[in-house]
Design an enzyme around this catalytic site. Structure first.
Site, PDB file in Angstrom:
ATOM      1  N   ILE A  94       0.869  -1.176   0.000  1.00 21.74           N
ATOM      2  CA  ILE A  94       0.000   0.000   0.000  1.00 21.74           C
ATOM      3  C   ILE A  94       0.903   1.222   0.000  1.00 21.74           C
ATOM      4  CG2 ILE A  94      -1.667   1.305   1.377  1.00 21.74           C
ATOM      5  CD1 ILE A  94      -2.818  -1.434   2.236  1.00 21.74           C
ATOM      6  N   ASN A 109      -3.268   1.749 -11.597  1.00 19.26           N
ATOM      7  CA  ASN A 109      -3.327   0.412 -10.987  1.00 19.26           C
ATOM      8  C   ASN A 109      -4.427  -0.397 -11.665  1.00 19.26           C
ATOM      9  OD1 ASN A 109      -2.917  -1.654  -8.968  1.00 19.26           O
ATOM     10  ND2 ASN A 109      -4.785  -0.932  -7.962  1.00 19.26           N
ATOM     11  N   HIS A 111      -7.224  -3.343 -10.688  1.00 20.94           N
ATOM     12  CA  HIS A 111      -7.845  -3.975  -9.518  1.00 20.94           C
ATOM     13  C   HIS A 111      -8.875  -4.991 -10.010  1.00 20.94           C
ATOM     14  CE1 HIS A 111      -9.355  -4.421  -5.465  1.00 20.94           C
ATOM     15  NE2 HIS A 111     -10.583  -4.329  -5.961  1.00 20.94           N
ATOM     16  N   SER A 138     -10.902  -3.214 -13.106  1.00 19.06           N
ATOM     17  CA  SER A 138     -10.871  -1.767 -13.333  1.00 19.06           C
ATOM     18  C   SER A 138      -9.422  -1.295 -13.398  1.00 19.06           C
ATOM     19  CB  SER A 138     -11.537  -1.013 -12.165  1.00 19.06           C
ATOM     20  OG  SER A 138     -12.813  -1.531 -11.879  1.00 19.06           O
ATOM     21  N   ASP A 147      -7.554   1.574  -3.581  1.00 20.52           N
ATOM     22  CA  ASP A 147      -8.478   1.179  -4.649  1.00 20.52           C
ATOM     23  C   ASP A 147      -9.543   2.224  -4.941  1.00 20.52           C
ATOM     24  OD1 ASP A 147      -7.053  -1.201  -4.946  1.00 20.52           O
ATOM     25  OD2 ASP A 147      -8.225  -2.206  -3.419  1.00 20.52           O
TER      26      ASP A 147
HETATM   27  C1  GRF Z   1      -4.211  -9.200 -10.555  1.00 23.65           C
HETATM   28  O1  GRF Z   1      -5.413  -9.875 -10.320  1.00 23.65           O
HETATM   29  C2  GRF Z   1      -4.368  -7.722 -10.334  1.00 23.65           C
HETATM   30  O2  GRF Z   1      -5.635  -7.241 -10.671  1.00 23.65           O
HETATM   31  C3  GRF Z   1      -4.158  -7.595  -8.845  1.00 23.65           C
HETATM   32  O3  GRF Z   1      -3.143  -8.525  -8.532  1.00 23.65           O
HETATM   33  C4  GRF Z   1      -3.149  -9.565  -9.508  1.00 23.65           C
HETATM   34  C5  GRF Z   1      -1.779  -9.611 -10.094  1.00 23.65           C
HETATM   35  O4  GRF Z   1      -1.614 -10.700 -10.976  1.00 23.65           O
HETATM   36  N1  GRF Z   1      -3.846  -6.233  -8.500  1.00 23.65           N
HETATM   37  P1  GRF Z   1      -0.329 -10.750 -11.907  1.00 23.65           P
HETATM   38  O5  GRF Z   1       0.890 -10.666 -10.995  1.00 23.65           O
HETATM   39  O6  GRF Z   1      -0.400  -9.609 -12.862  1.00 23.65           O
HETATM   40  O7  GRF Z   1      -0.391 -12.088 -12.609  1.00 23.65           O
END
Ligand code: GRF
Length: 223
Positions: A94, A109, A111, A138, A147
């Protein structure tokens, strides 16, 4: 075309990083992935970056006196590398208001939910428990509250009756891999812009883009 220097912050698997690397391999993509920083050593994301011949750095958050001390070094590394925009992709830290302010409107980012629903962790299990019929992901500008922040784009997938958190996560992840490079392109091409705390598109939008879940039955069941 000048490609903007983009950094990706990671902590693990790096499948979203891979989607960005793959997109940036196209000569007309507006971003060059110039640096990948992981706060964890020996993760798959670093292998992916190395395979794509992208510079990598491991910067562990351990050993710093507080979060901000870590982030000051992180920020220096990004600035030294001439980074214009930072993408968080599975970066499991964070960020403090200091870092978020330092990179204001230059930090995005992804999410795994349709924000503002389900901020935080365990989004897929929570979506199943809530019984929503559409779920998704998103891409948003990062603000100090976790987020939150202006949403650049979203992708929706259906939630199936037989889904487990894992099957739903896999469906959302596929959508993530399409959405993240798409949103980064929109942003760098100037196809979307911030108006206050809302992102508005400068492109015509597809009105017919409606996803209904459960879908209409193909044939009405006979009485
Ligand atoms: C993804 O689901 C992303 O949305 C979240 O963490 C996960 C990361 O997966 N923030 P990766 O490392 O990109 O495979």
């Amino acid at each position: 075309m000048t490609r903007r220097r983009v950094a990706v912050l990671v902590s693990g698997r790096g499948s979203n990083l891979q989607a960005l690397l793959d997109a940036a391999a196209a000569p007309d993509y507006p971003a060059e992935i110039a640096l990948v920083i992981s706060n964890v050593a020996d993760v798959q994301a670093l292998e992916r970056a190395a395979r794509a011949k992208v510079r990598t750095e491991v910067l562990s958050h351990r050993g710093f006196k507080d979060r901000e001390a870590f982030e000051r070094v992180l920020s220096e590394r990004l600035e030294e590398a001439g980074i214009k925009l930072v993408c968080q992709a599975g970066f499991m830290r964070i960020l403090t208001p200091w870092f978020v302010a330092r990179w204001h409107n230059r930090l995005i980012n992804i999410h795994p939910s349709l924000l503002p629903a389900f901020p935080g962790l365990d989004t897929h299990a929570r979506a199943l428990a809530a019984g929503v019929k559409l779920h998704g992901c998103s891409v948003h500008f990062v603000r100090a509250e976790v987020d939150s922040g202006p949403i650049i784009g979203q992708a929706a997938v259906p939630v199936l009756a037989e889904d487990s958190p894992n099957t739903l996560a896999a469906r959302v992840l596929q959508a993530e891999h399409q959405l993240y490079p798409h949103c980064l392109r929109l942003l760098l091409d100037g196809a979307v812009r911030l108006e206050g705390e809302r992102v508005v598109p400068d492109i015509s939008q597809a009105e017919e883009c409606i996803l209904i879940s459960p879908a209409f039955p193909r044939r009405l069941p006979s009485a």
